[in-house]
Design an enzyme around this catalytic site. Structure first.
Site, PDB file in Angstrom:
ATOM      1  N   THR A 103       9.511   0.467  63.250  1.00  0.00           N
ATOM      2  CA  THR A 103       9.389   1.883  63.595  1.00  0.00           C
ATOM      3  C   THR A 103      10.619   2.351  64.366  1.00  0.00           C
ATOM      4  OG1 THR A 103       6.987   1.678  63.689  1.00  0.00           O
ATOM      5  CG2 THR A 103       7.947   3.558  64.842  1.00  0.00           C
ATOM      6  N   GLN A 114       8.890  -3.527  54.030  1.00  0.00           N
ATOM      7  CA  GLN A 114       7.996  -4.247  53.107  1.00  0.00           C
ATOM      8  C   GLN A 114       8.781  -4.958  52.005  1.00  0.00           C
ATOM      9  OE1 GLN A 114       4.723  -4.693  53.283  1.00  0.00           O
ATOM     10  NE2 GLN A 114       4.274  -3.325  54.996  1.00  0.00           N
ATOM     11  N   ALA A 169      10.305  -8.151  61.854  1.00  0.00           N
ATOM     12  CA  ALA A 169      10.033  -9.587  61.764  1.00  0.00           C
ATOM     13  C   ALA A 169       8.597  -9.917  61.359  1.00  0.00           C
ATOM     14  CB  ALA A 169      10.350 -10.253  63.104  1.00  0.00           C
ATOM     15  N   CYS A 188      -8.406   7.368  59.429  1.00  0.00           N
ATOM     16  CA  CYS A 188      -9.732   7.778  59.842  1.00  0.00           C
ATOM     17  C   CYS A 188      -9.585   8.996  60.748  1.00  0.00           C
ATOM     18  CB  CYS A 188     -10.419   6.628  60.579  1.00  0.00           C
ATOM     19  SG  CYS A 188     -12.159   6.923  60.837  1.00  0.00           S
TER      20      CYS A 188
HETATM   21  N1  PLP Z   1       7.800   0.857  57.528  1.00  0.00           N
HETATM   22  C1  PLP Z   1       6.914   0.275  56.717  1.00  0.00           C
HETATM   23  C2  PLP Z   1       7.077   0.444  55.237  1.00  0.00           C
HETATM   24  C3  PLP Z   1       5.858  -0.469  57.223  1.00  0.00           C
HETATM   25  O1  PLP Z   1       4.978  -1.046  56.399  1.00  0.00           O
HETATM   26  C4  PLP Z   1       5.735  -0.608  58.634  1.00  0.00           C
HETATM   27  C5  PLP Z   1       4.596  -1.338  59.226  1.00  0.00           C
HETATM   28  O2  PLP Z   1       3.487  -1.261  58.748  1.00  0.00           O
HETATM   29  C6  PLP Z   1       6.710   0.011  59.443  1.00  0.00           C
HETATM   30  C7  PLP Z   1       7.721   0.726  58.864  1.00  0.00           C
HETATM   31  C8  PLP Z   1       6.658  -0.132  60.921  1.00  0.00           C
HETATM   32  O3  PLP Z   1       7.072  -1.424  61.333  1.00  0.00           O
HETATM   33  P1  PLP Z   1       6.627  -1.968  62.751  1.00  0.00           P
HETATM   34  O4  PLP Z   1       5.194  -2.353  62.653  1.00  0.00           O
HETATM   35  O5  PLP Z   1       7.512  -3.154  62.994  1.00  0.00           O
HETATM   36  O6  PLP Z   1       6.874  -0.893  63.744  1.00  0.00           O
END
Ligand code: PLP
Length: 382
Positions: free
Chosen positions: A74, A175, A196, A320
């Site tokens: 994120t 992903q 990670a 939800c």
């Molecule tokens: N981008 C994608 C495509 C994700 O699947 C996720 C997590 O589910 C994130 C970003 C966010 O990553 P993080 O959980 O390390 O913040």
């Protein structure tokens, strides 16, 4: 975790690889120094961070200085998008099926959201129509976290380079790492986010790979670590473990793709034998690790409850809101009809998944769907 748990939620997070746990332990216990310090003990920690950076760079095919350690996927997405727009001004663009780590950044910045096609990949004609010289940042995910759909990043890159040549092209590759050789993705973009915990590393550590010369305003201010691009004391144990997890993922990818493809086919053969189960996207456009289906006459919430009771961990990837399961923004953007999206089920697999996990999941889902439908039929009669 109970030994009986059948974990089919690798897209949410992956179990840590033993080699990553082993790699991080000395830094939780023995080598606890701050790598920014000036003493010998600190230099020991710094050397490990540098080695992890070199290893990640060799797997991505970038320069070590292009790896910026962050706190998660994120944060990497936020730094790339918010950081670039704050530095350059202009408009941010992304697809409607992005993870909220990207979508909410672009919306926050008042940017443009581009439609997706029926499979959930960015619609190229719509992207073409959106791009102009005012666009400073385009963010398109390499692999969708809900459906597993793979974006044709080569075509996206060609379009962006032609129609918005000054824009920074970012990809959320969170992903992708398990399924796509990052060396093939990196030449197509200017920046890339990884996390990670999606490939057998720990939670709370990620990286933004950012091309030399592409500058962005930091979103975390402080001590000026990571060459002023991301302040904050390094998570040494996490960084070392992330590098090891990525090394193992990269080394095993080819073998894992073949193994998980066979498991995915076995899983879908079982699920599609249940009446009213529909594959959301064709196998050909999805990574093997994600099997997303929509089930008629079943609410995801009830299904997940029964799966949970049977110790099968899965997800609907739905939000939800106000007590009611809303169809996910991804399925809405794809135009999946409400009666189908209400029964969304995402089963996702990875390095620990076995044939018996798959067979058990098929049995549990079959039984749960039958139970939900028979209760609904009974209620209808009364
Ligand atoms: N981008 C994608 C495509 C994700 O699947 C996720 C997590 O589910 C994130 C970003 C966010 O990553 P993080 O959980 O390390 O913040």
């Amino acid at each position: 975790m109970a030994a009986t748990v059948t974990y089919m939620d690798h897209a949410a997070t992956t179990p840590m690889r033993q080699s990553a746990i082993d790699a991080m332990m000395p830094f939780l216990d023995g080598v606890y120094a701050n790598p920014s310090g000036s003493h010998r003990f600190a230099r020991l920690a710094r050397k490990s961070v540098d080695e992890a950076r070199d290893l990640i760079a060799s797997i991505v095919g970038c320069k070590p200085g292009e790896v910026v350690f962050t706190g998660c996927g994120t944060e990497s997405d936020n730094a790339a998008i918010v950081g670039v727009v704050r530095r350059r001004g202009g408009v941010a663009v992304c697809s409607a099926a992005e993870h909220h780590a990207v979508l909410h950044c672009v919306e926050h910045l008042g940017g443009r959201v581009v439609a997706v096609d029926a499979h959930g990949a960015i619609d190229l004609p719509a992207l073409r129509a959106t791009l102009d010289e005012s666009v400073s940042c385009v963010s398109v995910m390499a692999v969708n976290n809900e459906t597993g759909v793979v974006t044709d990043m080569k075509s996206v890159s060609d379009v962006v380079r032609r129609l918005a040549p000054n824009a920074v092209l970012h990809t959320d590759a969170v992903q992708a790492a398990c399924w796509i050789d990052l060396r093939t993705l990196w030449p197509l973009v200017d920046s890339m986010a990884i996390s990670a915990h999606k490939f057998g590393g720990p939670k709370g550590v990620g990286a933004l790979i950012v091309r030399e010369g592409v500058t962005f305003e930091p979103i975390v201010f402080g001590g000026g670590q990571e060459r002023d691009r991301r302040s904050g004391t390094h998570n040494v144990a996490g960084i070392v473990a992330m590098a090891e997890a990525l090394r193992a993922t990269d080394a095993e990818r080819e073998h894992e793709i073949a193994r998980i493809t066979a498991l995915r086919d076995r899983l879908l053969a079982g699920l599609l034998a249940i009446p009213g189960v529909h594959r959301t996207v064709p196998n050909e456009v999805s990574v093997p690790g994600v099997a997303h289906v929509c089930i008629t006459d079943v609410e995801s919430e009830s299904l997940l409850y029964l799966l949970d009771e049977a110790d099968v961990c899965a997800s609907a990837a739905s939000a939800c809101a106000s007590g009611a399961m809303e169809p996910s923004h991804v399925l809405q953007a794809m135009g999946v009809p409400r009666d189908l999206s209400a029964g969304a089920l995402r089963l996702s697999m990875g390095h620990t998944t076995t044939e018996s996990d798959v067979d058990h999941t098929v049995r549990v889902v079959t039984d749960a769907v039958e139970r939900i439908r028979s209760v609904a039929a009974r209620l209808k009669r009364t």
